[in-house]
Design an enzyme around this catalytic site. Structure first.
Site, short mmCIF file in Angstrom:
data_model
loop_
_atom_site.label_atom_id
_atom_site.label_comp_id
_atom_site.label_asym_id
_atom_site.label_seq_id
_atom_site.Cartn_x
_atom_site.Cartn_y
_atom_site.Cartn_z
N LYS A 1 0.81 -1.14 0.05
CA LYS A 1 -0.02 0.01 -0.02
C LYS A 1 0.93 1.13 0.05
O LYS A 1 0.37 2.42 -0.67
CB LYS A 1 -0.90 -0.01 1.37
CG LYS A 1 -0.35 -0.24 2.56
CD LYS A 1 -1.27 -0.28 3.67
CE LYS A 1 -0.66 -0.59 4.89
NZ LYS A 1 0.12 -1.99 5.06
N ASP B 1 -1.52 4.42 7.92
CA ASP B 1 -1.89 3.38 7.04
C ASP B 1 -3.25 3.60 6.62
O ASP B 1 -3.25 3.04 5.42
CB ASP B 1 -1.84 2.25 8.07
CG ASP B 1 -2.46 0.86 7.69
OD1 ASP B 1 -1.63 0.19 6.95
OD2 ASP B 1 -3.66 0.42 7.73
N GLY C 1 -0.61 -8.70 19.93
CA GLY C 1 -0.19 -8.79 18.78
C GLY C 1 -0.89 -8.02 17.56
O GLY C 1 -0.59 -8.02 16.30
N LYS D 1 -4.45 3.71 2.38
CA LYS D 1 -5.46 2.81 1.79
C LYS D 1 -6.65 3.84 1.22
O LYS D 1 -7.16 3.57 0.11
CB LYS D 1 -6.28 2.05 2.73
CG LYS D 1 -5.11 0.98 3.32
CD LYS D 1 -5.53 0.22 4.31
CE LYS D 1 -4.50 -0.91 5.06
NZ LYS D 1 -4.96 -1.35 6.34
N GLU E 1 1.83 -3.18 16.22
CA GLU E 1 3.26 -3.44 15.93
C GLU E 1 4.09 -2.69 17.31
O GLU E 1 3.57 -2.00 17.98
CB GLU E 1 3.75 -2.76 14.95
CG GLU E 1 3.18 -3.09 13.52
CD GLU E 1 3.43 -4.62 13.23
OE1 GLU E 1 4.56 -5.04 13.72
OE2 GLU E 1 3.03 -5.29 12.46
#
Length: 433
Positions: A107, A203, A189, A207, A192
């Site tokens: 991306k 992020d 998890g 997108k 990060e």
């Protein structure tokens, strides 16, 4: 009759690369019936040969030399899963110029250099597919380019980052503060070690650039997208949202308006009766509106080893079908328009404003006078006594009608300079009419 085989090279054997290897292995028996031939991974580019050897059946397929893959004429498809801008950009351009088809989940690269890569694919008459670059295993790029191509799309928006959605879900359901919910996401998890790209909205911004470009047939790049993250959202904001019949979600929004494309990422109040309000935990969902289809929503896992691998393998199979049918490059770049991208100041939204003011008569009248000056219409006001025992303040929450963002910000700035206004605690956009 000898079975036809298409050879592929895998760049990267991390979480998604390992998932792709597993999914392709699981499809071996049905592959020829499903897509007309076999797909074989012949080479896998890794940095640490010894570490990667434990993940594959035949360590001989491992290499740390890109040139070995680039110069191998038997390799038809390159699957780029190393991420980042470089060396991924160079590897993909090399592959395309060499006449190899490319599948990528990158991306970062598509949101910045998508036009360059798609132009290179067109020049070489090969395919460049990137379904996994947005929303993991949820099909959205192909539906926009193919299934919904008969529409003029006016909006594509949604929850496209699972980490932030998990955090906001925990803040809402368990009354956690942001730092505690982030700590839990890291422990489980979902986040990060460095969560900046997720919690600051970067992020999701990448997108949104991709989605807007595909949906509106006009190039939108990462730098065009206005971005705010969730780090300033508090449990108190979420409690107020609940009182108003809303949830707070980090939304990526792209709209195609008469005056240009709007593209932004920010936390927003969204009414509980909207389908996205009930998308919780690490799930993603993309909501689209077209003139023919009207409303449609795509929901599922937005990340993870196998969900993302599902999208990558879907692209691989699509390319193989094109090779078998001798129709490669039939759907390339679809950005044939040049629409302007609007400044955030020129977009229109409703707003949630939380502020602390002097607890005396006339203060609300002063506030409404400032709002009227800048054409800010108030839809709802909630007033509460301040929880502090020594400042004699009232907490006021205002929900506005739709207003131009630049006018709203000017009004808030003027309010903040009033002696009766002690602090502006929060402004959050509200999705909807």
């Amino acid at each position: 009759m000898e079975e036809k085989v298409i050879n592929a090279a895998l760049l990267g054997l991390g979480t998604v690369g390992t998932g792709v290897y597993k999914v392709l292995k699981g499809q071996e028996e049905e592959m020829t019936t499903k897509i007309g031939c076999k797909v074989k991974i012949r080479k896998i580019l890794v940095r640490n040969l010894e570490k990667a050897a434990a993940k594959v059946d035949d360590p001989a397929m491992l290499t740390n030399s890109w040139e070995e893959i680039k110069q191998d004429p038997s390799i038809d498809i390159v699957i780029e899963l190393i991420g980042g801008i470089e060396p991924a950009r160079t590897y993909i351009l090399d592959a395309l110029h060499a006449g190899k088809h490319v599948v990528t989940a990158n991306k970062d690269l598509i949101a910045v250099h998508g036009k360059e890569l798609l132009d290179a694919a067109k020049a070489s008459h090969v395919d460049l597919l990137f379904e996994a670059a947005v929303a993991g295993g949820i099909p959205i790029i192909r539906p926009l380019k193919q299934c919904l191509a008969g529409n003029h799309m006016s909006e594509v928006m949604g929850i496209v980052n699972g980490t932030t959605n998990f955090i906001l879900t925990k803040m809402s359901q368990d009354n956690m503060e942001f730092k505690d919910a982030l700590a839990l996401a890291t422990k489980l998890g979902y986040a990060e070690a460095d969560p900046t790209a997720d919690i600051d909205g970067l992020d999701a911004g990448r997108k949104v650039a991709i989605l807007a470009s595909v949906a509106f047939n006009s190039r939108v790049v990462f730098d065009d997208v206005y971005i705010e993250g969730i780090t300033k959202i508090s449990a108190k904001d979420i409690r107020y949202a609940k009182e108003m019949g809303c949830a707070i979600k980090l939304l990526g929004v792209a709209r195609n308006t008469d005056t240009g494309v709007e593209a932004y990422v920010c936390p927003m109040l969204i009414p509980n009766d909207h389908p996205l309000a009930t998308v919780n935990d690490s799930y993603n969902a993309v909501f689209v509106h077209g003139d023919a289809v009207e409303d449609a929503m795509f929901f599922g896992r937005g990340a993870g080893e196998l969900p993302t691998a599902s999208a990558v393998v879907g692209d691989i199979f699509d390319i193989v079908r094109n090779i078998v049918a001798n129709c490669c490059g039939r759907i390339g770049c679809t950005c044939y328009k040049q629409l302007p991208v609007k400044r955030m100041e020129d977009t229109y939204n409703r707003y949630f404003l939380r502020l602390h003011v002097e607890d005396r008569c006339g203060v609300l009248a002063e506030m409404t006078e400032v709002f009227a000056k800048y054409h800010v219409s108030i839809a709802q006001i909630i007033q509460r006594d301040s929880q502090s025992q020594d400042d004699h303040l009232a907490e006021v929450v205002v929900i506005t009608a739709k207003v131009r963002e630049g006018d709203f910000k000017t009004a808030v700035q003027e309010l903040s300079n009033k002696s009766s206004v002690k602090r502006i605690s929060k402004t959050i956009r509200v999705y909807g009419k």
